[in-house]
Motif scaffolding. Structure first.
Motif, PDB file in Angstrom:
ATOM      1  N   PHE A  17       0.837  -1.203   0.000  1.00 45.07           N
ATOM      2  CA  PHE A  17       0.000   0.000   0.000  1.00 45.07           C
ATOM      3  C   PHE A  17       0.875   1.257   0.000  1.00 45.07           C
ATOM      4  CE2 PHE A  17      -3.162  -2.961   1.857  1.00 45.07           C
ATOM      5  CZ  PHE A  17      -4.291  -2.614   1.137  1.00 45.07           C
ATOM      6  N   ALA A  18       1.859   1.255   0.882  1.00 46.50           N
ATOM      7  CA  ALA A  18       2.705   2.440   1.048  1.00 46.50           C
ATOM      8  C   ALA A  18       3.490   2.749  -0.224  1.00 46.50           C
ATOM      9  CB  ALA A  18       3.666   2.231   2.223  1.00 46.50           C
ATOM     10  N   TYR A  19       3.974   1.712  -0.909  1.00 46.43           N
ATOM     11  CA  TYR A  19       4.742   1.922  -2.140  1.00 46.43           C
ATOM     12  C   TYR A  19       3.852   2.539  -3.220  1.00 46.43           C
ATOM     13  CZ  TYR A  19       7.805   0.962  -6.107  1.00 46.43           C
ATOM     14  OH  TYR A  19       8.597   1.087  -7.228  1.00 46.43           O
ATOM     15  N   TYR A  20       2.651   2.015  -3.375  1.00 43.98           N
ATOM     16  CA  TYR A  20       1.722   2.543  -4.383  1.00 43.98           C
ATOM     17  C   TYR A  20       1.357   3.991  -4.055  1.00 43.98           C
ATOM     18  CZ  TYR A  20      -2.190   2.631  -7.685  1.00 43.98           C
ATOM     19  OH  TYR A  20      -3.019   2.939  -8.735  1.00 43.98           O
ATOM     20  N   ARG A  21       1.079   4.242  -2.803  1.00 41.79           N
ATOM     21  CA  ARG A  21       0.687   5.589  -2.370  1.00 41.79           C
ATOM     22  C   ARG A  21       1.808   6.596  -2.636  1.00 41.79           C
ATOM     23  NH1 ARG A  21       1.335   8.757   1.873  1.00 41.79           N
ATOM     24  NH2 ARG A  21      -0.357  10.151   2.490  1.00 41.79           N
ATOM     25  N   GLN A  22       3.027   6.224  -2.333  1.00 41.90           N
ATOM     26  CA  GLN A  22       4.152   7.126  -2.553  1.00 41.90           C
ATOM     27  C   GLN A  22       4.340   7.414  -4.038  1.00 41.90           C
ATOM     28  OE1 GLN A  22       5.837   8.858  -0.317  1.00 41.90           O
ATOM     29  NE2 GLN A  22       6.949   9.851  -1.993  1.00 41.90           N
ATOM     30  N   ASN A  23       4.085   6.440  -4.874  1.00 38.26           N
ATOM     31  CA  ASN A  23       4.200   6.648  -6.311  1.00 38.26           C
ATOM     32  C   ASN A  23       3.131   7.604  -6.830  1.00 38.26           C
ATOM     33  OD1 ASN A  23       6.482   5.187  -7.439  1.00 38.26           O
ATOM     34  ND2 ASN A  23       5.468   3.332  -6.723  1.00 38.26           N
ATOM     35  N   ILE A  24       1.942   7.569  -6.237  1.00 35.40           N
ATOM     36  CA  ILE A  24       0.911   8.536  -6.631  1.00 35.40           C
ATOM     37  C   ILE A  24       1.390   9.949  -6.304  1.00 35.40           C
ATOM     38  CG2 ILE A  24      -1.481   9.278  -6.418  1.00 35.40           C
ATOM     39  CD1 ILE A  24      -2.182   6.532  -5.352  1.00 35.40           C
ATOM     40  N   ILE A  25       1.947  10.118  -5.128  1.00 39.33           N
ATOM     41  CA  ILE A  25       2.438  11.443  -4.706  1.00 39.33           C
ATOM     42  C   ILE A  25       3.482  11.964  -5.679  1.00 39.33           C
ATOM     43  CG2 ILE A  25       3.714  12.682  -2.914  1.00 39.33           C
ATOM     44  CD1 ILE A  25       2.377  10.808  -0.862  1.00 39.33           C
ATOM     45  N   GLU A  26       4.432  11.104  -6.035  1.00 32.05           N
ATOM     46  CA  GLU A  26       5.497  11.522  -6.943  1.00 32.05           C
ATOM     47  C   GLU A  26       4.962  11.808  -8.348  1.00 32.05           C
ATOM     48  OE1 GLU A  26       8.583   8.640  -6.916  1.00 32.05           O
ATOM     49  OE2 GLU A  26       8.938   8.777  -4.745  1.00 32.05           O
ATOM     50  N   CYS A  27       4.087  10.934  -8.826  1.00 31.83           N
ATOM     51  CA  CYS A  27       3.610  11.063 -10.206  1.00 31.83           C
ATOM     52  C   CYS A  27       2.627  12.210 -10.390  1.00 31.83           C
ATOM     53  CB  CYS A  27       2.981   9.750 -10.663  1.00 31.83           C
ATOM     54  SG  CYS A  27       4.180   8.426 -10.934  1.00 31.83           S
ATOM     55  N   LYS A  28       1.839  12.515  -9.390  1.00 30.37           N
ATOM     56  CA  LYS A  28       0.902  13.634  -9.568  1.00 30.37           C
ATOM     57  C   LYS A  28       1.676  14.945  -9.703  1.00 30.37           C
ATOM     58  CE  LYS A  28      -0.168  15.334  -4.921  1.00 30.37           C
ATOM     59  NZ  LYS A  28      -1.239  15.912  -4.105  1.00 30.37           N
ATOM     60  N   GLU A  29       2.805  15.042  -9.038  1.00 33.24           N
ATOM     61  CA  GLU A  29       3.640  16.234  -9.170  1.00 33.24           C
ATOM     62  C   GLU A  29       4.349  16.250 -10.527  1.00 33.24           C
ATOM     63  OE1 GLU A  29       6.199  16.147  -5.804  1.00 33.24           O
ATOM     64  OE2 GLU A  29       4.602  16.568  -4.355  1.00 33.24           O
ATOM     65  N   THR A  30       4.828  15.089 -10.959  1.00 32.83           N
ATOM     66  CA  THR A  30       5.521  14.994 -12.246  1.00 32.83           C
ATOM     67  C   THR A  30       4.617  15.398 -13.406  1.00 32.83           C
ATOM     68  OG1 THR A  30       6.962  13.214 -11.449  1.00 32.83           O
ATOM     69  CG2 THR A  30       6.697  13.430 -13.840  1.00 32.83           C
ATOM     70  N   PHE A  31       3.353  14.950 -13.359  1.00 34.04           N
ATOM     71  CA  PHE A  31       2.442  15.180 -14.481  1.00 34.04           C
ATOM     72  C   PHE A  31       1.471  16.335 -14.241  1.00 34.04           C
ATOM     73  CE2 PHE A  31       3.702  10.693 -14.891  1.00 34.04           C
ATOM     74  CZ  PHE A  31       4.219  10.729 -16.182  1.00 34.04           C
ATOM     75  N   GLY A  32       1.659  17.061 -13.155  1.00 31.67           N
ATOM     76  CA  GLY A  32       0.850  18.241 -12.910  1.00 31.67           C
ATOM     77  C   GLY A  32      -0.610  17.955 -12.608  1.00 31.67           C
ATOM     78  N   CYS A  33      -0.877  16.861 -11.947  1.00 29.53           N
ATOM     79  CA  CYS A  33      -2.252  16.485 -11.609  1.00 29.53           C
ATOM     80  C   CYS A  33      -2.560  16.780 -10.140  1.00 29.53           C
ATOM     81  CB  CYS A  33      -2.471  14.994 -11.872  1.00 29.53           C
ATOM     82  SG  CYS A  33      -2.320  14.495 -13.599  1.00 29.53           S
ATOM     83  N   LYS A  34      -3.846  16.799  -9.831  1.00 26.02           N
ATOM     84  CA  LYS A  34      -4.305  16.885  -8.446  1.00 26.02           C
ATOM     85  C   LYS A  34      -5.130  15.643  -8.138  1.00 26.02           C
ATOM     86  CE  LYS A  34      -4.454  21.945  -8.155  1.00 26.02           C
ATOM     87  NZ  LYS A  34      -5.315  23.132  -7.909  1.00 26.02           N
ATOM     88  N   VAL A  35      -5.031  15.161  -6.916  1.00 20.40           N
ATOM     89  CA  VAL A  35      -5.803  14.004  -6.490  1.00 20.40           C
ATOM     90  C   VAL A  35      -6.731  14.451  -5.374  1.00 20.40           C
ATOM     91  CG1 VAL A  35      -5.736  11.686  -5.496  1.00 20.40           C
ATOM     92  CG2 VAL A  35      -3.975  12.384  -7.134  1.00 20.40           C
ATOM     93  N   TYR A  36      -8.027  14.432  -5.643  1.00 21.95           N
ATOM     94  CA  TYR A  36      -9.001  14.918  -4.673  1.00 21.95           C
ATOM     95  C   TYR A  36      -9.437  13.841  -3.678  1.00 21.95           C
ATOM     96  CZ  TYR A  36      -9.373  18.964  -7.776  1.00 21.95           C
ATOM     97  OH  TYR A  36      -9.099  20.076  -8.533  1.00 21.95           O
ATOM     98  N   ALA A  37      -9.411  12.596  -4.108  1.00 24.18           N
ATOM     99  CA  ALA A  37      -9.809  11.512  -3.213  1.00 24.18           C
ATOM    100  C   ALA A  37      -9.207  10.206  -3.716  1.00 24.18           C
ATOM    101  CB  ALA A  37     -11.331  11.397  -3.131  1.00 24.18           C
ATOM    102  N   TYR A  38      -9.044   9.258  -2.796  1.00 28.07           N
ATOM    103  CA  TYR A  38      -8.502   7.953  -3.175  1.00 28.07           C
ATOM    104  C   TYR A  38      -8.950   6.902  -2.181  1.00 28.07           C
ATOM    105  CZ  TYR A  38      -4.992   8.294   0.583  1.00 28.07           C
ATOM    106  OH  TYR A  38      -4.366   8.400   1.803  1.00 28.07           O
ATOM    107  N   CYS A  39      -8.923   5.661  -2.626  1.00 27.30           N
ATOM    108  CA  CYS A  39      -9.132   4.525  -1.737  1.00 27.30           C
ATOM    109  C   CYS A  39      -8.410   3.339  -2.341  1.00 27.30           C
ATOM    110  CB  CYS A  39     -10.623   4.215  -1.573  1.00 27.30           C
ATOM    111  SG  CYS A  39     -10.941   2.933  -0.329  1.00 27.30           S
ATOM    112  N   LEU A  40      -7.479   2.775  -1.593  1.00 29.60           N
ATOM    113  CA  LEU A  40      -6.714   1.618  -2.038  1.00 29.60           C
ATOM    114  C   LEU A  40      -7.284   0.385  -1.354  1.00 29.60           C
ATOM    115  CD1 LEU A  40      -3.085   3.074  -1.722  1.00 29.60           C
ATOM    116  CD2 LEU A  40      -4.781   3.438  -3.536  1.00 29.60           C
ATOM    117  N   MET A  41      -7.976  -0.439  -2.109  1.00 29.60           N
ATOM    118  CA  MET A  41      -8.529  -1.685  -1.589  1.00 29.60           C
ATOM    119  C   MET A  41      -7.511  -2.800  -1.846  1.00 29.60           C
ATOM    120  SD  MET A  41     -11.491  -0.741  -0.362  1.00 29.60           S
ATOM    121  CE  MET A  41     -12.607  -2.154  -0.310  1.00 29.60           C
TER     122      MET A  41
END
Length: 215
Positions: A17-41
């Motif tokens: 979970f932690a690895y996937y979450r950290q990659n979202i943080i890095e990639c949203k900054e790289t590609f200029g995106c915003k993440v308003y909500a998430y849920c990792l099942m």
């Protein structure tokens, strides 16, 4: 929304979970995106992403995140093959009408799955930030959330109350259908707006196979 291949488990431990979450943080900054909500099942993920003025940024972001997770797990498990069930499913959201509803929908996934009894009991979702005020580098607060109150506490309390209210069945059906069929989450007015802006025709189909036409 993206599922594991054949609905297999993707996240088996805290580190996954932690690895996937950290990659979202890095990639949203790289590609200029915003993440308003998430849920990792355990076998799928839900993300609400704003790509700004670059719609293709979502595909680039998801491709990188998915690829990293697959390589990470295949290396650890000493295996090869697909981790994900093809391309992710997506739905354009009418933010004015359904953004908060979609945030609520994905944050309540663990409850519907019987994993927890309250949304604040699940660690891997945006509810901790939006409903409790916990710091979360992954979450960007949208304007509709910010309009819920004048202070952080007011917004958190208002959102928590909103999430715990009974969700209309019509709303649930609309969101589920939109995700599964890659259709708009919005009303007919919003569909016409998208059609006019992009010069395309949008048809939200019901369940079942399309009717065959006479040759």
């Amino acid at each position: 929304m993206q599922r594991g291949h054949n609905r297999q488990t993707v996240f088996t431990c805290h580190e996954d979970f932690a690895y996937y979450r950290q990659n979202i943080i890095e990639c949203k900054e790289t590609f200029g995106c915003k993440v308003y909500a998430y849920c990792l099942m355990t076998n799928h993920v839900h993300l609400i992403i704003d790509p700004g003025n670059t719609p293709e940024a979502i595909s680039l972001m998801m491709k990188r995140i998915s690829g990293r997770q697959a390589r990470y797990l295949n290396t650890r498990e000493k295996r090869s093959g697909s981790l994900w069930e093809g391309r992710f499913k997506s739905s354009i959201i009418s933010d004015h009408d359904y953004l908060l509803a979609c945030c609520r929908y994905i944050e309540l996934n663990p409850l519907r799955a019987g994993m927890v009894e309250k949304p604040d009991e699940y660690k891997w979702s945006s509810y901790g930030c939006r409903g409790l005020g916990k710091a979360d580098q992954l979450v960007d607060l949208d304007r509709y959330y910010l309009a819920l109150g004048e202070t952080n506490v007011e917004r958190q309390n208002a959102y928590a109350d909103y999430v715990t209210k009974t969700i209309p069945e019509k709303e649930l059906d609309l969101i589920r259908s939109a995700i599964q069929r890659n259709q708009l989450t919005g009303n007919h007015r919003y569909s016409r707006q998208i059609e006019d802006e992009h010069g395309i025709r949008i048809v939200n189909r019901g369940q079942g196979r399309p009717r065959k036409t006479e040759r």
